[in-house]
Design a protein around this motif. Structure first.
Motif, short mmCIF file in Angstrom:
data_model
loop_
_atom_site.label_atom_id
_atom_site.label_comp_id
_atom_site.label_asym_id
_atom_site.label_seq_id
_atom_site.Cartn_x
_atom_site.Cartn_y
_atom_site.Cartn_z
N VAL A 72 -9.46 -17.77 -3.69
CA VAL A 72 -9.74 -16.52 -2.96
C VAL A 72 -11.14 -16.58 -2.37
CG1 VAL A 72 -10.12 -14.03 -3.21
CG2 VAL A 72 -8.09 -15.08 -4.21
N HIS A 73 -12.12 -17.02 -3.18
CA HIS A 73 -13.50 -17.12 -2.70
C HIS A 73 -13.61 -18.09 -1.52
CE1 HIS A 73 -15.28 -14.69 -5.86
NE2 HIS A 73 -14.62 -15.39 -6.75
N LYS A 74 -12.97 -19.25 -1.66
CA LYS A 74 -13.03 -20.24 -0.58
C LYS A 74 -12.33 -19.73 0.68
CE LYS A 74 -13.45 -24.18 -3.61
NZ LYS A 74 -12.79 -25.30 -4.27
N ALA A 75 -11.19 -19.10 0.51
CA ALA A 75 -10.46 -18.57 1.67
C ALA A 75 -11.26 -17.48 2.36
CB ALA A 75 -9.10 -18.04 1.23
N ALA A 76 -11.94 -16.65 1.58
CA ALA A 76 -12.75 -15.57 2.17
C ALA A 76 -13.93 -16.15 2.93
CB ALA A 76 -13.22 -14.61 1.08
N GLU A 93 -9.57 -9.80 -6.03
CA GLU A 93 -10.59 -10.18 -7.01
C GLU A 93 -10.65 -9.23 -8.21
OE1 GLU A 93 -14.17 -10.64 -4.73
OE2 GLU A 93 -13.84 -12.78 -4.51
N PRO A 94 -10.75 -7.91 -8.00
CA PRO A 94 -10.83 -7.05 -9.18
C PRO A 94 -9.56 -7.05 -10.03
CG PRO A 94 -11.05 -5.74 -7.16
CD PRO A 94 -10.94 -7.17 -6.78
N GLN A 95 -8.41 -7.23 -9.39
CA GLN A 95 -7.17 -7.26 -10.15
C GLN A 95 -7.11 -8.50 -11.04
OE1 GLN A 95 -3.96 -6.83 -7.33
NE2 GLN A 95 -4.35 -4.65 -7.07
N SER A 124 -8.48 -11.69 4.69
CA SER A 124 -9.31 -10.56 5.10
C SER A 124 -10.21 -10.10 3.96
CB SER A 124 -8.43 -9.39 5.56
OG SER A 124 -7.75 -8.84 4.44
N ASP A 125 -11.26 -9.39 4.33
CA ASP A 125 -12.14 -8.81 3.31
C ASP A 125 -11.37 -7.82 2.45
OD1 ASP A 125 -14.35 -10.26 4.15
OD2 ASP A 125 -15.07 -8.67 5.49
N ASN A 126 -10.44 -7.12 3.07
CA ASN A 126 -9.62 -6.16 2.33
C ASN A 126 -8.77 -6.87 1.28
OD1 ASN A 126 -8.54 -3.56 1.74
ND2 ASN A 126 -6.75 -4.05 2.98
N ALA A 127 -8.16 -7.99 1.64
CA ALA A 127 -7.35 -8.76 0.69
C ALA A 127 -8.23 -9.26 -0.45
CB ALA A 127 -6.67 -9.92 1.38
#
Length: 66
Positions: free
Chosen positions: A31-35, A49-51, A41-44
C-alpha cells in the motif's frame, strides 16, 4: 495486494498466525509503495492503512507471543 490478503487468510486458517501477520505487513508495504507511485488514491490508502493496522493490533492483542 489482493494476494497478500489471501495469503494472510490462508495462513491464519491453518493456524500460522506469525506467517499471517507477515502477509499483513507485506500488504501494508505494498500500500505504501503503491501510494508513493500514485498507483492507488490517497482515499484508498487512508482507508486501507487504518483497517489493516487495527487488524494487526487485534492479532497482537490475541497472540502476544507472535
Amino acid at each position: 495486494m489482493t494476494n497478500a490478503v489471501r495469503q494472510a487468510e490462508h495462513h491464519f486458517a491453518k493456524g500460522h498466525t506469525g506467517q499471517s501477520m507477515q502477509q499483513m505487513h507485506d500488504f501494508l508495504d505494498k500500500v505504501h509503495k503503491a501510494a508513493s507511485k500514485r498507483d492507488i488514491s490517497d482515499n484508498a490508502r487512508s482507508t486501507l492503512e487504518p483497517q489493516m493496522d487495527a487488524l494487526l493490533q487485534s492479532f497482537t492483542d490475541v497472540f502476544p507471543e507472535v
